[in-house]
Write a protein that holds these residues in place. Structure first.
Motif, mmCIF file in Angstrom:
data_model
loop_
_atom_site.group_PDB
_atom_site.id
_atom_site.type_symbol
_atom_site.label_atom_id
_atom_site.label_comp_id
_atom_site.label_asym_id
_atom_site.label_seq_id
_atom_site.Cartn_x
_atom_site.Cartn_y
_atom_site.Cartn_z
ATOM 1 N N ILE A 232 0.823 -1.207 0.000
ATOM 2 C CA ILE A 232 0.000 0.000 0.000
ATOM 3 C C ILE A 232 0.860 1.261 0.000
ATOM 4 N N ALA B 182 0.562 4.370 -2.492
ATOM 5 C CA ALA B 182 0.290 5.681 -1.894
ATOM 6 C C ALA B 182 1.306 6.719 -2.361
ATOM 7 N N ALA C 19 -4.716 3.244 -0.290
ATOM 8 C CA ALA C 19 -3.585 4.007 -0.802
ATOM 9 C C ALA C 19 -3.907 5.490 -0.913
#
Length: 301
Positions: free
Chosen positions: A110, A114, A149
């Motif tokens: 994630i 992100a 994210a």
């Protein structure tokens, strides 16, 4: 109306697949684009794992190429100013072999996703960011991953202690290799499926002798359990003025059934809830009792 800012309004939608932008929130995106806002889309994948009839692949080298073409067609109808891909691979529902692909979004950390989303937030500088709700609408793993994210990217974007490389520079004033300056969007929204729509659909499916636990083309969506999840509604967007544009955008997604979405049982259900899309406000905490009618409005005080 008490808007957040008098400057050029910018809205960024961060989603998972081609067609998410139209079937879920197309009316909202078209409405703001028509009203003069700059509306952008970041799409994590090209929908490689989708099922596409052979007839729709004529003239295309792959499912991904077909679905990207459909997305760009829809984006033009909706009036989007820019479409950007994160270049991850589409994942399937839980248990799908597609989830084992090394580039499958569901398998990517994630934090990595992100960072990619954060780069676009800092480049495009939207006041409003929208993405899926915490269960990804219908529990698709990619939807949930991009939700997580985006939430993390929203939190990171304004932190001067986090360096983000721009990669491909959108702003000619930012050189490749420079760290993108921090920027904090003012609002974060999650698109939600109206509770009444879900409940009516489940009721009618049962009335017709169909199993709402096995909904969708592949019978892998448990609509009954999804209808039991309740998210608050903090904003309701009426897109009556651009309903035709949304329908035209839906038709672009022919390989996903967009041409027939306004026909039959599905079309009848959509007509009942045809001109409104709902959102949950994640940041800042909402303070007003009544839902806002404008995502850019100051609904927090």
């Amino acid at each position: 109306m008490n808007h957040l800012s008098a400057e050029q309004k910018r809205l960024l939608a961060v989603l998972a697949h081609p067609d998410d932008e139209t079937f879920g929130m197309g009316g909202t995106l078209a409405k703001y684009a028509q009203e003069g806002s700059e509306v952008y889309l970041v799409c994590a994948t090209r929908g490689e794992a989708g099922d596409v009839e052979e007839k729709y692949l004529h003239g295309f080298n792959s499912i991904a190429e077909r679905r990207e073409n459909e997305l760009r067609c829809a984006a033009e109808k909706l009036g989007l100013k820019g479409v950007f891909f994160l270049n991850y691979r589409d994942s399937g529902m839980p248990g799908s072999p597609d989830n084992q692909h090394p580039q499958a979004l569901v398998g990517v950390p994630i934090q990595q996703v992100a960072m990619d989303v954060c780069a676009y937030i800092r480049r495009l500088r939207p006041q409003v960011v929208i993405t899926f709700d915490p269960i990804g609408g219908y529990r698709h793993p990619d939807h949930i991953a991009i939700h997580k994210a985006t939430v993390r990217a929203f939190e990171m974007a304004g932190n001067p202690g986090i360096a983000i490389d721009p990669g491909i520079a959108i702003d000619p004033g930012i050189a490749i290799g420079d760290s993108l300056p921090p920027y904090q969007p003012q609002k974060l929204y999650f698109h939600t499926i109206p509770k009444m729509l879900l409940r009516v659909t489940v009721f009618l499916l049962r009335l017709l002798g169909k199993d709402p636990h096995k909904f969708g083309r592949n019978a892998d969506i448990d609509l009954a359990s999804i209808a039991e999840v309740s998210f608050p509604t903090h904003a309701v967007i009426d897109f009556t003025s651009v309903r035709r544009l949304r329908e035209e955008a839906a038709a672009c997604h022919a390989s996903q059934g967009g041409e027939s979405m306004n026909k039959g049982f599905s079309g009848w259900i959509r007509k009942l809830f045809a001109s409104r899309e709902t959102f949950m406000q994640a940041y800042p905490p909402p303070m007003k009792n009544k839902p806002c009618r404008d995502l850019f409005d100051n609904c927090s005080g």
